[in-house]
Design a protein around this motif. Structure first.
Motif, PDB file in Angstrom:
ATOM      1  N   HIS A 247       0.856  -1.186   0.000  1.00  0.00           N
ATOM      2  CA  HIS A 247       0.000   0.000   0.000  1.00  0.00           C
ATOM      3  C   HIS A 247       0.898   1.244   0.000  1.00  0.00           C
ATOM      4  CE1 HIS A 247      -3.029   2.932   1.108  1.00  0.00           C
ATOM      5  NE2 HIS A 247      -3.955   2.008   0.870  1.00  0.00           N
ATOM      6  N   CYS A 284     -10.845   6.349  -2.507  1.00  0.00           N
ATOM      7  CA  CYS A 284      -9.812   5.961  -1.554  1.00  0.00           C
ATOM      8  C   CYS A 284      -9.496   7.159  -0.663  1.00  0.00           C
ATOM      9  CB  CYS A 284      -8.550   5.512  -2.287  1.00  0.00           C
ATOM     10  SG  CYS A 284      -7.182   5.206  -1.152  1.00  0.00           S
ATOM     11  N   HIS A 287      -6.396   9.203  -1.365  1.00  0.00           N
ATOM     12  CA  HIS A 287      -6.050   9.691  -2.711  1.00  0.00           C
ATOM     13  C   HIS A 287      -5.486  11.117  -2.767  1.00  0.00           C
ATOM     14  CE1 HIS A 287     -10.260  11.451  -3.362  1.00  0.00           C
ATOM     15  NE2 HIS A 287      -9.493  12.365  -3.913  1.00  0.00           N
ATOM     16  N   CYS A 290      -1.782  10.594  -2.263  1.00  0.00           N
ATOM     17  CA  CYS A 290      -1.124   9.401  -2.796  1.00  0.00           C
ATOM     18  C   CYS A 290      -0.374   9.689  -4.093  1.00  0.00           C
ATOM     19  CB  CYS A 290      -2.147   8.308  -3.050  1.00  0.00           C
ATOM     20  SG  CYS A 290      -1.406   6.779  -3.653  1.00  0.00           S
ATOM     21  N   CYS A 297      -9.369   6.085  -8.205  1.00  0.00           N
ATOM     22  CA  CYS A 297      -9.110   6.282  -6.779  1.00  0.00           C
ATOM     23  C   CYS A 297      -9.993   7.386  -6.187  1.00  0.00           C
ATOM     24  CB  CYS A 297      -7.645   6.635  -6.547  1.00  0.00           C
ATOM     25  SG  CYS A 297      -6.510   5.398  -7.186  1.00  0.00           S
ATOM     26  N   CYS A 315      -5.649  -1.134  -1.648  1.00  0.00           N
ATOM     27  CA  CYS A 315      -5.204  -0.267  -2.736  1.00  0.00           C
ATOM     28  C   CYS A 315      -5.565  -0.940  -4.058  1.00  0.00           C
ATOM     29  CB  CYS A 315      -3.691  -0.036  -2.662  1.00  0.00           C
ATOM     30  SG  CYS A 315      -3.056   0.874  -4.087  1.00  0.00           S
ATOM     31  N   HIS A 316      -6.214  -0.163  -4.960  1.00  0.00           N
ATOM     32  CA  HIS A 316      -6.556  -0.719  -6.271  1.00  0.00           C
ATOM     33  C   HIS A 316      -5.306  -1.176  -7.016  1.00  0.00           C
ATOM     34  CE1 HIS A 316     -10.665   0.510  -5.832  1.00  0.00           C
ATOM     35  NE2 HIS A 316     -10.386   1.791  -5.785  1.00  0.00           N
TER      36      HIS A 316
END
Ligand SMILES: Nc1ncnc2c1ncn2[C@@H]1O[C@H](COP(=O)(O)OP(=O)(O)OP(=O)(O)O)[C@@H](O)[C@H]1O
Ligand code: SF4
Ligand SMILES: [Mg+2]
Length: 327
Positions: A247, A284, A287, A290, A297, A315-316
């Motif tokens: 992640h 997320c 995001h 990130c 996301c 996490c995608h």
């Protein structure tokens, strides 16, 4: 399984609205196992622990969903007096600040002894003898002489040892230590952590160790759960996390600690701030901060993907995160 937290939700009523402090946390700890819970300030580490211990500040706090199974029994369904019996005897907590957790007007001997008087029905004299034994066990020098002293007469490190002694007095099956060494200086930190790890081994307890400090975790923990905005974003055996986080947030935490094997590499800081818990970003929650974020996301909340048998990542793009980390 000793403790199994299932899909736990906790919220706080605040002036700005409902703060969603814990949003579907699941974790488990077995006897003899150490789980480290990691994450920035405000990620919900302590609130989760308070809900497990039954010491949540209610109101303003409220458990709004989930289960806390201790030896298969849901603690959230118990009445307060049954809960109180579990606390201390079966599970105990160690706090960061011993001075405010201990009673300033009682001697440490009386406080330690009280555990045996209340829970074990011992006489005061027998309880005092047990208190001295406990103080010896956590290596407080001259325990027999110091048993009559008050908390403020001990150094920070010694007070933390007294709190550890209180927590393990009744040999509980589970201990939750919430930043147990944060208030101490570095050398004392290491000693207290070592003591805790040793007692855990001796007594075969389960331990949940809440910490900011990824540095201490490597030596003492079996598994790590990383929290962000009230969710677990990654959970894995400790060596897997160090080898290749799955992640980007874990990656960021790892890169922000100084490591000997990374000598020369510039120390990294995760950009931005943790979210406002009354308005957690959609998609997320990580995001906005990130480095890998893309369109999906911003709209889709990542589930905890199965990375391997004992690893999960919310996490995608966990696959590319692992690849980048192992490269
Ligand atoms: N008594 C309270 N009243 C209102 N909100 C609270 C209360 N306690 C916690 N919260 C909310 O829950 C969030 C999570 O708090 P928690 O103490 O679990 O964070 P933490 O991960 O333990 O952080 P730290 O590393 O600073 O100890 C806080 O950011 C806050 O919004
Ligand atoms: S889901 Fe997207 S924003 Fe969230 S951690 Fe993974 S890459 Fe970053
Ligand atoms: Mg905390």
């Amino acid at each position: 399984m000793l403790l199994e937290v299932r899909d736990l939700y906790v919220e706080f009523r605040t002036r700005d609205g409902v703060a969603k402090a814990v949003n579907g946390v699941s974790y488990s700890v077995d006897a003899g196992e150490t789980l480290a819970v990691l994450g920035e300030s405000g990620s919900g580490k302590s609130v989760t622990a308070q809900a497990v211990m039954g010491i949540l500040d209610t109101p303003p706090g409220r458990v709004s969903g989930g289960e806390v199974l201790f030896r298969g029994r849901d603690l959230l369904a118990l009445k307060e007096d049954a809960r109180r019996t579990v606390r201390g005897a079966e599970m105990a907590m160690i706090f960061q600040d011993a001075l405010s957790a201990l009673n300033p007007v009682l001697t440490v001997g009386d406080q330690l002894g009280e555990m045996f008087v209340v829970h074990r029905g011992m006489s005061k004299k027998a309880a005092r003898a047990r208190a001295v034994e406990l103080m010896d066990r956590v290596r407080i020098p001259a325990a027999a002489e110091r048993v009559g002293q008050y908390p403020h007469q001990f150094s920070g490190g010694m007070r933390q040892r007294i709190m550890i002694a209180m927590a393990m007095a009744l040999e509980p099956a589970l201990i939750i230590a919430d930043e147990p060494t944060t208030a101490l200086d570095v050398t004392v930190q290491a000693q207290v952590m070592e003591l805790l790890a040793e007692l855990r081994r001796e007594l075969g307890m389960g331990l949940i160790l809440i910490t900011h400090d990824l540095g201490v975790v490597a030596d003492v923990a079996d598994r790590i759960a990383v929290m962000y905005a009230g969710r677990i974003v990654e959970t894995a055996p400790v060596h897997d996390i160090y080898k290749a986080p799955a992640h980007p947030y874990t990656r960021g935490l790892l890169d922000s600690i100084p490591r000997l094997d990374h000598k020369g590499r510039e120390l990294y800081a995760i950009k931005g701030l943790p979210p406002n818990l009354t308005a957690i970003p959609p998609g997320c929650p990580f995001h906005p901060r990130c480095p890998r974020a893309r369109d999906v996301c911003r709209t889709d909340l990542p589930p905890l993907y199965r990375v391997s048998q004992d690893r999960r990542s919310a996490c995608h793009f966990w696959e590319e995160t692992v690849d980048a980390s192992s490269a």
